[in-house]
Scaffold this motif. Structure first.
Motif, mmCIF file in Angstrom:
data_model
loop_
_atom_site.group_PDB
_atom_site.id
_atom_site.type_symbol
_atom_site.label_atom_id
_atom_site.label_comp_id
_atom_site.label_asym_id
_atom_site.label_seq_id
_atom_site.Cartn_x
_atom_site.Cartn_y
_atom_site.Cartn_z
ATOM 1 N N ARG A 26 -4.046 -2.007 -4.709
ATOM 2 C CA ARG A 26 -4.351 -2.637 -5.996
ATOM 3 C C ARG A 26 -3.035 -2.995 -6.696
ATOM 4 N N ALA A 52 0.820 -1.215 0.000
ATOM 5 C CA ALA A 52 0.000 0.000 0.000
ATOM 6 C C ALA A 52 0.854 1.265 0.000
ATOM 7 N N GLY A 89 -7.920 0.092 -3.557
ATOM 8 C CA GLY A 89 -7.252 1.325 -3.172
ATOM 9 C C GLY A 89 -5.766 1.270 -3.484
ATOM 10 N N ASP A 90 -4.954 1.713 -2.533
ATOM 11 C CA ASP A 90 -3.511 1.730 -2.761
ATOM 12 C C ASP A 90 -2.907 0.330 -2.790
ATOM 13 N N ARG A 139 0.079 6.551 -6.891
ATOM 14 C CA ARG A 139 -1.055 7.474 -6.994
ATOM 15 C C ARG A 139 -0.612 8.936 -6.928
ATOM 16 N N ASP A 152 -9.818 -1.601 -8.631
ATOM 17 C CA ASP A 152 -9.579 -0.283 -8.048
ATOM 18 C C ASP A 152 -10.167 -0.178 -6.646
ATOM 19 N N ASP A 153 -11.101 -1.084 -6.315
ATOM 20 C CA ASP A 153 -11.674 -1.104 -4.958
ATOM 21 C C ASP A 153 -10.612 -1.414 -3.909
ATOM 22 N N ARG A 162 0.589 4.111 -2.805
ATOM 23 C CA ARG A 162 0.396 5.541 -2.569
ATOM 24 C C ARG A 162 1.373 6.360 -3.408
ATOM 25 N N LEU A 215 -14.712 -5.802 0.797
ATOM 26 C CA LEU A 215 -14.886 -5.079 -0.464
ATOM 27 C C LEU A 215 -16.352 -4.925 -0.855
#
Length: 389
Positions: free
Chosen positions: A107, A29, A104-105, A36, A101-102, A33, A259
């Protein structure tokens, strides 16, 4: 107005993501980040320079990532994937399953996909079937039967390619001529477990083999656990067939629940340790299912209902209520006069006599003089005195 990303910048970003599949562990994650916030190309550039490290990691961890980045050869990995008929799919591609994409970081940086169909299209109508590796014959049978039923209804069966329930689910779908996806915890050019080399090859030919790790990479215990989040995120729901209390399949179900996906379980014997985890799931938020129709009713579109469940229809069920009351008024042993039958049925003597003749024509009663008695076929199956007739 600023111009959008150029083709060259998109290709640079894509190539950087290919390289980062060798650098970042699945589900990282912190790395997610970074992707992203600054993009893959910038992350890779920073890992290759002496600039200040990106936030969220220790100096030791940063140096470890830099060491990995120095050995990454994205062009070589793309060529190795092409040799086995695989491709790289990343966020922004038309084939990217947006359900991932659910995560989040957490993925995936990207996915290595082996097989002809579109992963995005298949994920739209898919169900995960997972469970114990050391499953029983019952577990293997149920996994194969459920998967075959889902495949026959046009659903894609997703599992992890492992021994036991996973393998049975894949084979059930393939045996019905349906679609199946194996999500691996190693490179998509590897066959793990080795005993499933033929099965994974067959899935690659008829379905899809998917993984986060680049060609040639090997599985580790942590990668198996992290692989489960992909299975949960790709699909509309997860079905667990046999799982002990400590089971990776339950981790998949927990991930699905977090999820917002459906979580389902196929019950087993109350005395089976391999079903204990499933039963615990069912005591919580899990939904009990026994076949594909019940699964589709839960995860499918409006109107995809399972058939009504009932026991076998016996001749008594077809009688009208009035006739059933007359039949019930007759004693199990001996005979009864029409007047007594009428009182027992709460009707008139004429009505009782008329219904008795109707029951006689159906073989339920016999007339002996002025009395009526039940025939053997009219007796309840569990009547204690049935053998005396």
């Amino acid at each position: 107005m600023s111009a959008g990303p150029t083709a060259s910048s998109r290709e640079e970003e894509r190539l950087a993501r290919v390289a980062l599949t060798r650098v970042l562990e699945p589900g990282d994650a912190v790395g997610g980040r970074w992707l992203r916030e600054v993009g893959a190309a910038e992350v890779l550039r920073r890992l290759g320079t002496e600039e200040e490290r990106l936030p969220g990691v220790s100096p030791r961890r940063w140096e470890g990532l830099r060491g990995r980045a120095a050995t990454a050869r994205p062009e070589r990995d793309l060529a190795a994937a092409e040799d086995v008929g695989a491709r790289f799919v990343c966020p922004g591609d038309a084939e990217w399953p947006v359900t991932l994409d659910d995560l989040g970081d957490a993925r995936p940086v990207g996915l290595w996909v082996r097989g002809r169909p579109s992963l995005r299209m298949w994920a739209l109508r898919s169900v995960a079937v997972v469970g114990a590796r050391a499953c029983t014959q019952y577990g293997a049978h149920m996994a194969a039967t459920v998967a075959a039923g889902l495949a026959e209804r046009g659903w894609v069966v997703v599992s992890g390619g492992a021994y036991g329930v996973d393998g049975a689910a894949h084979r059930g779908a393939l045996g019905s001529g349906g679609a199946t996806v194996a999500v691996l915890a190693c490179g998509i050019d590897q066959s793990y477990p080795r005993g499933h080399a033929e099965l994974i090859g067959r899935i690659a030919e008829q379905g899809l083999v998917v993984g986060e790790l680049p060609p040639g990479d090997h599985p580790t215990p942590s990668r198996f656990i992290l692989r489960n989040r992909l299975i949960a995120a790709l699909t509309r729901g997860t079905v667990v067939v046999e799982a002990a209390y400590r089971s990776g399949a339950l981790a998949t179900a927990r991930g699905a629940r977090e999820l917002g996906r459906f979580t389902m379980g196929v019950p087993g014997p109350a005395t089976s340790a391999l079903s204990a985890g499933v039963h615990e799931l069912l005591r919580g938020d899990g939904v009990l299912v026994t076949d594909a129709a019940e699964i589709v009713e839960l995860v499918g579109d409006m109107g995809e209902l399972a058939p009504a469940r009932r026991g076998p229809v016996v001749p008594r069920d077809l009688l009208t209520p009035g006739v059933q009351r007359v039949l019930a008024a007759l004693p199990a042993r001996g005979r009864a006069a029409p007047g007594d039958v009428a009182i027992g049925a709460g009707t008139t003597v004429d009505d009782a006599v008329g219904r008795l003749y109707e029951l006689q024509s159906l073989g339920f009663v016999e007339r002996h003089g002025d009395g009526w008695q039940l025939t053997r076929q009219a007796l309840p199956p569990d009547f204690a005195g049935a053998d005396e007739w």
